[in-house]
Scaffold this motif. Structure first.
Motif, PDB file in Angstrom:
ATOM      1  N   GLY A  68       0.810  -1.225   0.000  1.00 49.23           N
ATOM      2  CA  GLY A  68       0.000   0.000   0.000  1.00 49.23           C
ATOM      3  C   GLY A  68       0.842   1.274   0.000  1.00 49.23           C
ATOM      4  O   GLY A  68       0.319   2.380  -0.013  1.00 49.23           O
ATOM      5  N   LYS A  69       2.158   1.136   0.058  1.00 51.49           N
ATOM      6  CA  LYS A  69       3.027   2.329   0.053  1.00 51.49           C
ATOM      7  C   LYS A  69       3.315   2.728  -1.390  1.00 51.49           C
ATOM      8  O   LYS A  69       3.158   1.931  -2.308  1.00 51.49           O
ATOM      9  N   PRO A  70       3.766   3.969  -1.596  1.00 48.91           N
ATOM     10  CA  PRO A  70       4.131   4.353  -2.963  1.00 48.91           C
ATOM     11  C   PRO A  70       5.285   3.486  -3.484  1.00 48.91           C
ATOM     12  O   PRO A  70       6.189   3.137  -2.726  1.00 48.91           O
ATOM     13  N   LEU A  71       5.222   3.165  -4.753  1.00 50.03           N
ATOM     14  CA  LEU A  71       6.281   2.380  -5.391  1.00 50.03           C
ATOM     15  C   LEU A  71       7.534   3.260  -5.520  1.00 50.03           C
ATOM     16  O   LEU A  71       7.464   4.368  -6.060  1.00 50.03           O
ATOM     17  N   ILE A  72       8.644   2.766  -5.014  1.00 52.86           N
ATOM     18  CA  ILE A  72       9.880   3.561  -5.097  1.00 52.86           C
ATOM     19  C   ILE A  72      10.873   2.872  -6.036  1.00 52.86           C
ATOM     20  O   ILE A  72      11.318   1.750  -5.793  1.00 52.86           O
ATOM     21  N   ILE A  73      11.199   3.589  -7.108  1.00 51.44           N
ATOM     22  CA  ILE A  73      12.212   3.120  -8.053  1.00 51.44           C
ATOM     23  C   ILE A  73      13.393   4.080  -7.918  1.00 51.44           C
ATOM     24  O   ILE A  73      13.203   5.297  -7.933  1.00 51.44           O
ATOM     25  N   ALA A  74      14.588   3.550  -7.761  1.00 51.18           N
ATOM     26  CA  ALA A  74      15.748   4.441  -7.625  1.00 51.18           C
ATOM     27  C   ALA A  74      16.969   3.773  -8.217  1.00 51.18           C
ATOM     28  O   ALA A  74      17.049   2.543  -8.287  1.00 51.18           O
ATOM     29  N   GLY A  75      17.901   4.607  -8.633  1.00 47.86           N
ATOM     30  CA  GLY A  75      19.144   4.074  -9.194  1.00 47.86           C
ATOM     31  C   GLY A  75      19.794   5.149 -10.031  1.00 47.86           C
ATOM     32  O   GLY A  75      19.231   6.228 -10.239  1.00 47.86           O
ATOM     33  N   PRO A  76      20.993   4.856 -10.502  1.00 49.45           N
ATOM     34  CA  PRO A  76      21.718   5.892 -11.244  1.00 49.45           C
ATOM     35  C   PRO A  76      21.062   6.222 -12.573  1.00 49.45           C
ATOM     36  O   PRO A  76      20.367   5.378 -13.146  1.00 49.45           O
ATOM     37  N   CYS A  77      21.316   7.436 -13.052  1.00 48.93           N
ATOM     38  CA  CYS A  77      20.847   7.807 -14.387  1.00 48.93           C
ATOM     39  C   CYS A  77      21.378   6.753 -15.354  1.00 48.93           C
ATOM     40  O   CYS A  77      20.615   6.164 -16.112  1.00 48.93           O
ATOM     41  N   SER A  78      22.702   6.498 -15.287  1.00 48.21           N
ATOM     42  CA  SER A  78      23.313   5.530 -16.201  1.00 48.21           C
ATOM     43  C   SER A  78      24.106   4.482 -15.433  1.00 48.21           C
ATOM     44  O   SER A  78      24.728   4.797 -14.409  1.00 48.21           O
ATOM     45  N   ALA A  79      24.134   3.279 -15.995  1.00 44.08           N
ATOM     46  CA  ALA A  79      25.079   2.268 -15.526  1.00 44.08           C
ATOM     47  C   ALA A  79      26.427   2.647 -16.140  1.00 44.08           C
ATOM     48  O   ALA A  79      26.551   2.716 -17.363  1.00 44.08           O
ATOM     49  N   GLU A  80      27.425   2.935 -15.280  1.00 48.62           N
ATOM     50  CA  GLU A  80      28.718   3.422 -15.786  1.00 48.62           C
ATOM     51  C   GLU A  80      29.780   2.331 -15.692  1.00 48.62           C
ATOM     52  O   GLU A  80      30.469   2.023 -16.665  1.00 48.62           O
ATOM     53  N   THR A  81      29.918   1.794 -14.492  1.00 51.24           N
ATOM     54  CA  THR A  81      30.867   0.689 -14.291  1.00 51.24           C
ATOM     55  C   THR A  81      30.168  -0.345 -13.415  1.00 51.24           C
ATOM     56  O   THR A  81      29.168  -0.037 -12.751  1.00 51.24           O
ATOM     57  N   GLU A  82      30.736  -1.553 -13.390  1.00 51.08           N
ATOM     58  CA  GLU A  82      30.124  -2.607 -12.588  1.00 51.08           C
ATOM     59  C   GLU A  82      30.104  -2.199 -11.116  1.00 51.08           C
ATOM     60  O   GLU A  82      29.090  -2.327 -10.429  1.00 51.08           O
ATOM     61  N   GLU A  83      31.226  -1.657 -10.684  1.00 53.47           N
ATOM     62  CA  GLU A  83      31.355  -1.260  -9.276  1.00 53.47           C
ATOM     63  C   GLU A  83      30.325  -0.172  -8.916  1.00 53.47           C
ATOM     64  O   GLU A  83      29.636  -0.252  -7.899  1.00 53.47           O
ATOM     65  N   GLN A  84      30.248   0.866  -9.771  1.00 52.92           N
ATOM     66  CA  GLN A  84      29.306   1.970  -9.509  1.00 52.92           C
ATOM     67  C   GLN A  84      27.873   1.462  -9.442  1.00 52.92           C
ATOM     68  O   GLN A  84      27.100   1.822  -8.556  1.00 52.92           O
ATOM     69  N   LEU A  85      27.519   0.571 -10.370  1.00 59.69           N
ATOM     70  CA  LEU A  85      26.131   0.097 -10.423  1.00 59.69           C
ATOM     71  C   LEU A  85      25.806  -0.799  -9.230  1.00 59.69           C
ATOM     72  O   LEU A  85      24.817  -0.582  -8.522  1.00 59.69           O
ATOM     73  N   VAL A  86      26.698  -1.770  -8.981  1.00 62.21           N
ATOM     74  CA  VAL A  86      26.395  -2.744  -7.928  1.00 62.21           C
ATOM     75  C   VAL A  86      26.411  -2.055  -6.562  1.00 62.21           C
ATOM     76  O   VAL A  86      25.544  -2.295  -5.722  1.00 62.21           O
ATOM     77  N   GLU A  87      27.381  -1.154  -6.357  1.00 55.79           N
ATOM     78  CA  GLU A  87      27.477  -0.489  -5.051  1.00 55.79           C
ATOM     79  C   GLU A  87      26.277   0.447  -4.834  1.00 55.79           C
ATOM     80  O   GLU A  87      25.720   0.500  -3.738  1.00 55.79           O
ATOM     81  N   THR A  88      25.868   1.166  -5.880  1.00 56.20           N
ATOM     82  CA  THR A  88      24.688   2.039  -5.729  1.00 56.20           C
ATOM     83  C   THR A  88      23.460   1.190  -5.391  1.00 56.20           C
ATOM     84  O   THR A  88      22.704   1.504  -4.472  1.00 56.20           O
ATOM     85  N   ALA A  89      23.313   0.080  -6.128  1.00 55.39           N
ATOM     86  CA  ALA A  89      22.150  -0.788  -5.899  1.00 55.39           C
ATOM     87  C   ALA A  89      22.172  -1.333  -4.471  1.00 55.39           C
ATOM     88  O   ALA A  89      21.147  -1.356  -3.783  1.00 55.39           O
TER      89      ALA A  89
END
Ligand code: PEP
Ligand code: MN
Length: 366
Positions: free
Chosen positions: A18-39
């Motif tokens: 029942g809560k608002p759906l929250i989608i979040a993450g970087p504008c772009s996937a840049e490197t594996e490290e940046q993407l996985v760590e942000t996630a």
């Protein structure tokens, strides 16, 4: 034609209690490290339901970062495995859809620069035939509700029922503190046409700057949007795209904590919901009236500068007569009393004369 869409409710594909759906993450996937760590950091907040990242980036001008493409798709698999959260990416061509699905992307979205083009949208719709995947459609770059609606009709026509809208604001050419002017009434109209269609606010692309995210996210919540999609990056200032509007997962968590999400009591939910929705809509329309007044006044100011620099007289009676007549005619067409509009315009005109006098008496800067 009364359009209609067969849309499944959000909780048919994502559980948010029942809560608002929250989608979040970087504008772009840049490197594996940046993407996985942000996630990973976003997942730790506990309130994010879906991770996002751009893999193919439609850029207005060539030469900017255009996304890592297929290279980034295995990183997404890793981010999913480490966080247990579903993943959303933007798709703009049938090939993007094929690749995204091959690598297990869970949610697809159509970007603002794609929604503007019915040929592209139809190609996407054709590629989605027979696929059961949630598809979110961003509003087109320009404020044209019919294009947005057309995109839903095309994609629904391909049999997609897990559909949602992302409201990311519009580019109108008008000056605004925001990167893309929200024009909330567009989303309100969409909701009126398709009450069953979930609407997700994208404060990041509306704002363009971190400082405005909060107020825009709050407005989306006040208008009872079904969720938010927000850009978040482990090191926002170093982001390869949209650096100014991204925020760290920690800052995003803080923003979420401060959002006022007004839950309705279940007993009289329909009445209260309707009241609140109407009041929110009125607030939004009023805000636009004031914004429009300011926009009109800045045009008047420019006009006055031209008049001053070309030695033209300030008051032009024919023009004023024409303004009054055309606005009264329009008001009659829209079922408003012409007298009301006349009174309002007299006040606007007085203020516009005052403003012009002020400009006229100012000598131009050399
Ligand atoms: C994005 O979400 O990163 C994006 C490119 O957005 P839009 O299509 O709204 O410009
Ligand atoms: Mn972006």
């Amino acid at each position: 034609m009364k359009p209609d869409l067969a849309v499944e409710p959000l909780d048919s594909w994502i559980k948010t209690d029942g809560k608002p759906l929250i989608i979040a993450g970087p504008c772009s996937a840049e490197t594996e490290e940046q993407l996985v760590e942000t996630a990973r950091q976003l997942a730790q907040l506990g309130s994010v339901h879906v991770i996002r990242a751009g893999v193919w980036k439609p850029r207005t001008r060539p030469g900017s970062f255009e996304g890592m493409g297929e290279t980034a798709l295995p990183w997404i698999q890793r981010a999913k495995a480490e966080t247990g959260l579903p993943f959303a990416v933007e798709v703009a061509t049938p090939q993007h859809i094929e690749l995204a699905l091959k690598y297990g992307v869970d949610v697809l979205w159509v970007g603002a620069r794609t929604t503007v083009n019915p040929f592209n949208v139809q190609e996407i719709a054709d590629a989605l035939k027979g696929v059961d995947v949630p598809v979110l459609v961003k509003n087109p770059v320009n404020p044209d509700l019919a294009l947005w609606v057309g995109a839903f009709e095309r994609i629904a026509g391909a049999g997609i029922t897990k559909l949602g809208a992302i409201h990311r604001g519009f580019s109108t050419g008008e000056a605004s503190k925001y990167r893309n002017i929200p024009m909330w009434q567009m989303a309100i109209e969409l909701r009126t046409m398709f009450p069953q269609l979930p609407i997700i606010g994208d404060p990041s692309h509306m704002a363009g700057k971190r400082a405005y995210l909060n107020e825009l996210a709050q407005m989306a919540m006040d208008l009872k949007y079904d969720g938010l999609i927000v850009e978040s990056h482990i090191d926002p200032d170093k982001a390869w795209s949209d650096a100014a509007q991204q925020l760290t997962p920690a800052a995003f968590g803080e923003m979420l904590d401060h959002l006022q999400i007004r839950q309705l009591a279940s007993s009289d939910v329909t009445f209260k919901g309707a009241m609140e929705q109407l009041r929110n809509n009125i607030d939004s329309v009023d805000r636009q009236i004031v914004e429009m007044l300011a926009a009109r006044m800045s045009l008047v100011e420019k006009l006055a500068e031209y008049k001053r620099d070309n030695n033209v007289s300030l008051f032009q009676p024919d023009r004023w007569k024409e303004i009054l007549e055309s606005r009264k005619q329009l008001s009659t067409k829209l079922n408003l009393y012409p007298e009301l509009v006349e009174e309002i315009y007299k006040i606007i005109h007085m203020e516009s004369i005052r403003k012009q006098t002020e400009v006229m008496n100012n000598t131009p800067v050399a």
